[in-house]
Design a protein around this motif. Structure first.
Motif, mmCIF file in Angstrom:
data_model
loop_
_atom_site.group_PDB
_atom_site.id
_atom_site.type_symbol
_atom_site.label_atom_id
_atom_site.label_comp_id
_atom_site.label_asym_id
_atom_site.label_seq_id
_atom_site.Cartn_x
_atom_site.Cartn_y
_atom_site.Cartn_z
ATOM 1 N N UNK A 1 -7.429 -23.992 -26.843
ATOM 2 C CA UNK A 1 -5.965 -24.006 -26.830
ATOM 3 C C UNK A 1 -5.418 -23.134 -25.703
ATOM 4 N N UNK A 2 -6.010 -21.981 -25.514
ATOM 5 C CA UNK A 2 -5.551 -21.089 -24.446
ATOM 6 C C UNK A 2 -5.791 -21.702 -23.071
ATOM 7 N N UNK A 3 -6.929 -22.372 -22.909
ATOM 8 C CA UNK A 3 -7.231 -23.015 -21.634
ATOM 9 C C UNK A 3 -6.206 -24.092 -21.316
ATOM 10 N N UNK A 4 -5.867 -24.915 -22.301
ATOM 11 C CA UNK A 4 -4.866 -25.953 -22.069
ATOM 12 C C UNK A 4 -3.524 -25.344 -21.678
ATOM 13 N N UNK A 5 -3.176 -24.250 -22.333
ATOM 14 C CA UNK A 5 -1.892 -23.617 -22.028
ATOM 15 C C UNK A 5 -1.890 -23.038 -20.616
ATOM 16 N N UNK A 6 -2.981 -22.389 -20.236
ATOM 17 C CA UNK A 6 -3.054 -21.835 -18.881
ATOM 18 C C UNK A 6 -2.942 -22.944 -17.841
ATOM 19 N N UNK A 7 -3.665 -24.031 -18.070
ATOM 20 C CA UNK A 7 -3.653 -25.125 -17.100
ATOM 21 C C UNK A 7 -2.295 -25.810 -17.024
ATOM 22 N N UNK A 8 -1.524 -25.716 -18.100
ATOM 23 C CA UNK A 8 -0.171 -26.266 -18.085
ATOM 24 C C UNK A 8 0.799 -25.341 -17.364
ATOM 25 N N UNK A 9 0.687 -24.049 -17.650
ATOM 26 C CA UNK A 9 1.648 -23.083 -17.120
ATOM 27 C C UNK A 9 1.326 -22.640 -15.689
ATOM 28 N N UNK A 10 0.042 -22.364 -15.434
ATOM 29 C CA UNK A 10 -0.386 -21.877 -14.112
ATOM 30 C C UNK A 10 -1.653 -22.649 -13.720
ATOM 31 N N UNK A 11 -1.509 -23.893 -13.316
ATOM 32 C CA UNK A 11 -2.681 -24.758 -13.108
ATOM 33 C C UNK A 11 -3.659 -24.255 -12.066
ATOM 34 N N UNK A 12 -3.192 -23.436 -11.133
ATOM 35 C CA UNK A 12 -4.093 -22.954 -10.083
ATOM 36 C C UNK A 12 -4.999 -21.821 -10.556
ATOM 37 N N UNK A 13 -4.711 -21.233 -11.723
ATOM 38 C CA UNK A 13 -5.561 -20.161 -12.238
ATOM 39 C C UNK A 13 -6.919 -20.740 -12.630
#
Length: 326
Positions: free
Chosen positions: A103-115
């Motif tokens: 869930x955290x990975x999906x959120x990161x990729x949505x909010x800051x995809x370049x991370x």
């Protein structure tokens, strides 16, 4: 004045800050760092880890703010550790679609995809017994554990993880995970193997943060004996043969000889993990005014680069970023 013609004037290259910078052999860059994150289930949670000042367990609703801070500091990669509310003997929370890391990975990729998201692939945070695999007869069953670790890796890749980082130290974990990723269509997802992971007393604060202390026994039957050096090379070489793209040496500071040995032996990038105990000791000493934290930390990080580390996983990454940007 004594006339001396037969000795070298090495101090010529140390005469000023500009001169020292000009001939410096190793440099720290924020591109070198990976910052560990501890994600917990729930809402509005930001708990400072008591043994790791400045390190927090955060819930999903804080992930966006955390990513924005890291991006502003120039940190481009995170390593994800999950702390679930519920645990079981199989570590189910590690590989289900709704797992906290997924869930955290999906959120990161949505909010800051370049991370860049590096997913720690293990079962210890998710098992009720706290070990890194399936328990049979009071021992970790190597081959049964591999099946669940492979499922975990695929689940993390499906969620958007950029790198899979198996830390369990089961024999064969790299080749089994590589095969599982390939069969699932993730042939381009690299593996950052915890190839050389010692059974170390330096991990104590991490277990506070990740709630992963074994409920019985210890991990000495699968993590390495600190007395051994050649064993590290065997572990590193076998992981490269099995398909590892990066090799982690953990811990870092007390094992810099191993970092250098591995760097001299393999051609893959070498990652030094500056672990929780190394972090906690410096923070405690700095709090008491016994050391200059900035100078000490930068010296340690430079030592890891000098030893051969291409990358550094460190809880100091935020501090280092601020110091380098001064």
């Amino acid at each position: 004045m004594v006339k001396a013609l037969n000795f070298k004037r090495h101090r010529r290259l140390r005469s000023s800050s500009a001169m020292r910078s000009l001939v410096s052999e190793n440099h720290l860059r924020m591109d070198d760092f990976i910052y560990p994150l501890f994600i917990v289930e729930g809402e509005n949670i930001k708990n400072e880890v008591s043994s790791m000042p400045g390190v927090f367990q955060i819930s999903l609703d804080f992930v966006k703010d955390e990513m924005e801070e890291l991006r502003s500091l120039g940190i481009k990669a995170v390593m994800m550790f999950g702390v679930p509310n519920e645990k079981d003997e199989q570590g189910t929370g590690a590989f289900i679609e709704t797992g906290i890391v997924q869930e955290a990975t999906r959120r990161i990729k949505k909010e800051v995809p370049e991370m860049l998201v590096v997913a720690d692939t293990c079962l210890c945070e998710y098992t009720s017994h706290g070990h890194c695999g399936v328990i049979h007869n009071q021992d970790v069953d190597n081959d049964e554990s591999l099946k669940l670790l492979a499922k975990t890796a695929v689940s993390q890749a499906e969620a958007g993880a950029d790198i899979i980082a198996p830390s369990n130290m089961m024999d064969g974990f790299v080749i089994v995970i590589r095969q599982a990723l390939d069969e699932a269509g993730y042939t381009n997802i690299p593996i950052m193997s915890y190839a050389v992971k010692y059974s170390s007393a330096f991990y104590g604060p991490f277990r506070d943060a990740a709630d992963s202390t074994p409920q019985f026994g210890d991990r000495k039957s699968y993590q390495m004996d600190p007395a051994n050096r050649l064993e590290a090379l065997r572990e590193a070489e076998s992981d490269v043969e099995e398909g590892a793209d990066f090799l982690i040496v953990k811990p870092a500071l007390s094992y810099l000889d191993i970092v250098r040995d591995v760097k001299n032996t393999v051609n893959t990038p070498v990652v030094a993990y500056n672990v929780s105990g190394e972090y906690a000791m410096v923070k405690a000493a700095a709090k008491n005014g016994w050391v200059d934290e900035r100078e000490l930390v930068l010296e340690k990080m430079t030592a890891m680069k000098r030893a051969g580390a291409d990358l550094i996983i460190s809880y100091f990454a935020k501090d280092v970023a601020k110091w380098l940007n001064e």
